[in-house]
Design a protein around this motif. Structure first.
Motif, PDB file in Angstrom:
ATOM      1  N   LEU A 244       0.857  -1.185   0.000  1.00 21.73           N
ATOM      2  CA  LEU A 244       0.000   0.000   0.000  1.00 21.73           C
ATOM      3  C   LEU A 244       0.889   1.229   0.000  1.00 21.73           C
ATOM      4  N   TYR A 245       0.627   2.156  -0.909  1.00 14.71           N
ATOM      5  CA  TYR A 245       1.379   3.409  -0.906  1.00 14.71           C
ATOM      6  C   TYR A 245       0.426   4.574  -1.166  1.00 14.71           C
ATOM      7  N   TYR A 246       0.856   5.751  -0.721  1.00 13.09           N
ATOM      8  CA  TYR A 246       0.121   6.981  -1.012  1.00 13.09           C
ATOM      9  C   TYR A 246       1.139   8.078  -1.292  1.00 13.09           C
ATOM     10  N   ARG A 247       1.164   8.575  -2.518  1.00  9.46           N
ATOM     11  CA  ARG A 247       2.123   9.608  -2.913  1.00  9.46           C
ATOM     12  C   ARG A 247       1.502  10.976  -2.692  1.00  9.46           C
ATOM     13  N   ILE A 248       2.105  11.765  -1.794  1.00 11.57           N
ATOM     14  CA  ILE A 248       1.590  13.079  -1.429  1.00 11.57           C
ATOM     15  C   ILE A 248       2.317  14.144  -2.239  1.00 11.57           C
ATOM     16  N   ALA A 249       1.571  14.920  -2.998  1.00 14.64           N
ATOM     17  CA  ALA A 249       2.158  16.042  -3.728  1.00 14.64           C
ATOM     18  C   ALA A 249       2.266  17.218  -2.765  1.00 14.64           C
ATOM     19  N   ALA A 250       3.386  17.253  -2.028  1.00 16.28           N
ATOM     20  CA  ALA A 250       3.569  18.295  -1.026  1.00 16.28           C
ATOM     21  C   ALA A 250       3.633  19.675  -1.669  1.00 16.28           C
ATOM     22  N   THR A 251       4.329  19.769  -2.796  1.00 20.42           N
ATOM     23  CA  THR A 251       4.397  20.979  -3.616  1.00 20.42           C
ATOM     24  C   THR A 251       4.349  20.524  -5.076  1.00 20.42           C
ATOM     25  N   PRO A 252       4.220  21.446  -6.042  1.00 21.29           N
ATOM     26  CA  PRO A 252       4.259  21.013  -7.448  1.00 21.29           C
ATOM     27  C   PRO A 252       5.565  20.348  -7.851  1.00 21.29           C
ATOM     28  N   TRP A 253       6.634  20.545  -7.050  1.00 17.79           N
ATOM     29  CA  TRP A 253       7.931  19.986  -7.423  1.00 17.79           C
ATOM     30  C   TRP A 253       8.472  18.947  -6.433  1.00 17.79           C
ATOM     31  N   CYS A 254       7.714  18.628  -5.398  1.00 24.20           N
ATOM     32  CA  CYS A 254       8.170  17.673  -4.389  1.00 24.20           C
ATOM     33  C   CYS A 254       7.040  16.705  -4.032  1.00 24.20           C
ATOM     34  N   GLN A 255       7.323  15.418  -4.139  1.00 21.21           N
ATOM     35  CA  GLN A 255       6.351  14.383  -3.767  1.00 21.21           C
ATOM     36  C   GLN A 255       6.968  13.475  -2.700  1.00 21.21           C
ATOM     37  N   VAL A 256       6.180  13.143  -1.694  1.00 19.15           N
ATOM     38  CA  VAL A 256       6.614  12.276  -0.599  1.00 19.15           C
ATOM     39  C   VAL A 256       5.671  11.072  -0.551  1.00 19.15           C
ATOM     40  N   THR A 257       6.267   9.850  -0.491  1.00 18.75           N
ATOM     41  CA  THR A 257       5.463   8.637  -0.589  1.00 18.75           C
ATOM     42  C   THR A 257       5.730   7.690   0.569  1.00 18.75           C
ATOM     43  N   PRO A 258       4.853   7.619   1.571  1.00 19.23           N
ATOM     44  CA  PRO A 258       4.939   6.544   2.557  1.00 19.23           C
ATOM     45  C   PRO A 258       4.454   5.237   1.939  1.00 19.23           C
ATOM     46  N   ASN A 259       5.046   4.127   2.395  1.00 16.73           N
ATOM     47  CA  ASN A 259       4.806   2.845   1.756  1.00 16.73           C
ATOM     48  C   ASN A 259       4.804   1.747   2.820  1.00 16.73           C
ATOM     49  N   LEU A 260       3.888   0.798   2.691  1.00 15.05           N
ATOM     50  CA  LEU A 260       3.796  -0.312   3.628  1.00 15.05           C
ATOM     51  C   LEU A 260       3.699  -1.619   2.855  1.00 15.05           C
ATOM     52  N   GLN A 261       4.554  -2.599   3.213  1.00 16.79           N
ATOM     53  CA  GLN A 261       4.520  -3.914   2.583  1.00 16.79           C
ATOM     54  C   GLN A 261       4.406  -4.999   3.647  1.00 16.79           C
ATOM     55  N   ILE A 262       3.631  -6.033   3.338  1.00 18.32           N
ATOM     56  CA  ILE A 262       3.537  -7.239   4.165  1.00 18.32           C
ATOM     57  C   ILE A 262       3.906  -8.408   3.269  1.00 18.32           C
ATOM     58  N   ILE A 263       4.936  -9.163   3.650  1.00 13.41           N
ATOM     59  CA  ILE A 263       5.464 -10.221   2.799  1.00 13.41           C
ATOM     60  C   ILE A 263       5.589 -11.519   3.587  1.00 13.41           C
ATOM     61  N   GLU A 264       5.040 -12.583   3.029  1.00 12.67           N
ATOM     62  CA  GLU A 264       5.253 -13.933   3.541  1.00 12.67           C
ATOM     63  C   GLU A 264       6.230 -14.612   2.604  1.00 12.67           C
ATOM     64  N   PRO A 265       7.527 -14.707   2.970  1.00  9.07           N
ATOM     65  CA  PRO A 265       8.562 -15.124   2.023  1.00  9.07           C
ATOM     66  C   PRO A 265       8.518 -16.618   1.712  1.00  9.07           C
ATOM     67  N   PHE A 266       9.236 -16.990   0.632  1.00 12.73           N
ATOM     68  CA  PHE A 266       9.226 -18.388   0.201  1.00 12.73           C
ATOM     69  C   PHE A 266      10.054 -19.293   1.108  1.00 12.73           C
ATOM     70  N   ARG A 267      10.932 -18.730   1.931  1.00 12.31           N
ATOM     71  CA  ARG A 267      11.698 -19.532   2.885  1.00 12.31           C
ATOM     72  C   ARG A 267      10.785 -19.913   4.056  1.00 12.31           C
ATOM     73  N   ASP A 268      10.526 -21.207   4.242  1.00 15.38           N
ATOM     74  CA  ASP A 268       9.599 -21.655   5.275  1.00 15.38           C
ATOM     75  C   ASP A 268      10.070 -21.290   6.679  1.00 15.38           C
TER      76      ASP A 268
END
Length: 268
Positions: A228-252
């Motif tokens: 899940l991500y949300y890119r915030i256009a803080a200004t017309p020339w600067c964007q800030v993107t918080p990001n969250l990942q949940i991963i269940e890896p292939f290594r048991d």
């Protein structure tokens, strides 16, 4: 076109942000992971593309199988065969809104083991035992995207769904099949039309040959995850993107991971 090619730049599926810096960060949601075995990240290649209204409809490319992003590559030029990549992407207009349906076909004449590293797959160092080398590898993929909303004043502002499916040989490809689906586009929040968002899920099925290789010492399963991500256009020339990942890896024997990221982009 011909030359030293960054193949990742060719993956520009609408709504995923692939090939750019303002979309998903997990590769399984940016491109179809079925390319893992056969397509190098940076290599020599040549091909052509058929355009319609400046949009690619059909492409055919031939790449050196050697991944050479940090060296010239002249000393290994096509010494392990070639990878042929062809794609067909057609524009659609369901519900009067833009979309695409596409297929991808790949065949490589190279020699690989199912643990051979590539630009998109690196099992790590210290591997003592590898499978027998195999000649040739193939993969097939399907992709779609469909807009559900398009701004009447700016057609670049839209949101919709996207997805990919893929299947490959069971050996030497480390991935047998894969799929992803997501919702992404311009923020629907009032007054934030310059913001963008994305939420996606992927599932990657490892090859049976890889799972059977060392089931006791290194038990492997499939991998799945969400982002899940949300890119915030803080200004017309600067964007800030918080990001969250949940991963269940292939290594048991590895626990599920919760990853938080923060990305910033400044345009000059």
């Amino acid at each position: 076109y011909a030359g030293k090619i960054n193949t990742f730049d060719d993956f520009k599926q609408p709504l995923t942000g692939a090939g750019l810096t303002d979309g998903f960060m997990n590769m399984s949601l940016m491109v179809n992971p079925i390319v893992t075995r056969t397509v190098p990240y940076s290599t020599f290649g040549a091909g052509f593309v058929k355009l319609h209204d400046m949009h690619p409809i059909f492409t055919l490319s031939v790449f050196d199988t050697n991944n050479t992003p940090t060296v010239s590559g002249f000393d290994t030029f096509f010494d392990n065969g070639a990878t042929i990549v062809s794609s067909l992407n057609l524009q659609t207009g369901f519900m009067g809104l833009p979309g695409h349906q596409g297929i991808l076909a790949i065949y490589s004449t190279g020699e690989y083991t199912n643990l051979s590293p590539t630009g998109y797959f690196n099992p790590g160092e210290g591997i003592v035992i590898e499978s027998e080398p195999q000649d040739g590898s193939w993969a097939l993929g399907y992709n779609f995207d469909q807009a559900f909303y398009v701004s009447s004043t700016d057609p670049r502002k839209r949101w919709g769904v996207f997805g990919n499916l893929g299947i490959a040989d069971d050996n030497p490809s480390p991935i047998r099949w894969t799929g992803n689906i997501g919702l992404a586009g311009t923020s629907p929040i009032a007054g934030r039309s310059a913001d963008t968002f994305g939420i996606g899920y992927y599932y990657t099925g490892l090859s049976g040959a890889l799972k059977d290789f060392a089931p006791v010492l290194l038990p492997l399963g499939d991998e799945q995850g969400g982002e899940l991500y949300y890119r915030i256009a803080a200004t017309p020339w600067c964007q800030v993107t918080p990001n969250l990942q949940i991963i269940e890896p292939f290594r048991d024997r590895v626990d599920s991971s919760l990853l938080f990221g923060l990305r910033a982009r400044v345009d000059f």
